[in-house]
Design a protein around this motif. Structure first.
Motif, mmCIF file in Angstrom:
data_model
loop_
_atom_site.group_PDB
_atom_site.id
_atom_site.type_symbol
_atom_site.label_atom_id
_atom_site.label_comp_id
_atom_site.label_asym_id
_atom_site.label_seq_id
_atom_site.Cartn_x
_atom_site.Cartn_y
_atom_site.Cartn_z
ATOM 1 N N ALA A 79 0.827 -1.209 0.059
ATOM 2 C CA ALA A 79 0.006 0.036 -0.096
ATOM 3 C C ALA A 79 0.764 1.415 -0.033
ATOM 4 N N ASP A 80 1.925 1.353 0.677
ATOM 5 C CA ASP A 80 2.710 2.681 0.797
ATOM 6 C C ASP A 80 3.264 2.786 -0.231
ATOM 7 N N GLN A 81 4.135 1.881 -1.258
ATOM 8 C CA GLN A 81 4.706 2.047 -2.351
ATOM 9 C C GLN A 81 3.564 2.336 -3.556
ATOM 10 N N LYS A 132 0.801 4.012 -3.004
ATOM 11 C CA LYS A 132 0.278 5.263 -2.986
ATOM 12 C C LYS A 132 1.533 6.356 -3.380
ATOM 13 N N ALA A 133 2.788 5.990 -3.159
ATOM 14 C CA ALA A 133 4.019 7.054 -3.580
ATOM 15 C C ALA A 133 3.947 6.806 -5.139
#
Length: 116
Positions: A14-16, A18-19
């Motif tokens: 999820a963090d990658q 979003k980035a």
């Protein structure tokens, strides 16, 4: 099964993800056109259209939401200044996805996403 699943996973945590979507959105707003895979283009389309809709609203809260998403502060201010005359009469459909030839190496479907 992926019934009613609205998030394009793109094979990333999820963090990658979003980035990646934030950076693609920033580059698309800055340059007007980005070449990427078809799945990424479809995923970034909704984010860019949300940012343009926020810019059409023009309120302080909308500006702060856009500043929290787009990486470049001057780009947000330019977007809020220019969007009224460019997209003022249009309700959605601010981007266009054009399919191109497949990528050499892994045969991934490629596309060009551009602002109309």
């Amino acid at each position: 099964m992926r019934h009613r699943c609205r998030v394009h996973k793109l094979g990333k945590p999820a963090d990658q993800r979003k980035a990646l979507l934030r950076s693609l959105s920033t580059q698309l707003i800055r340059h007007g056109r980005v070449t990427t895979t078809k799945a990424r283009a479809k995923a970034v389309r909704s984010q860019v259209e949300k940012m343009i809709t926020l810019a059409k609203d023009g309120s302080l809260a909308s500006r702060r939401q856009a500043l929290g998403y787009i990486y470049d502060k001057q780009l947000v201010h330019a977007l809020f200044d220019q969007v009224a005359d460019r997209y003022g009469d249009r309700n959605g459909g601010y981007t266009r996805i054009i399919r191109t030839i497949r990528r050499r190496g892994d045969n991934a479907e490629m596309a060009i996403i551009e602002l109309t």
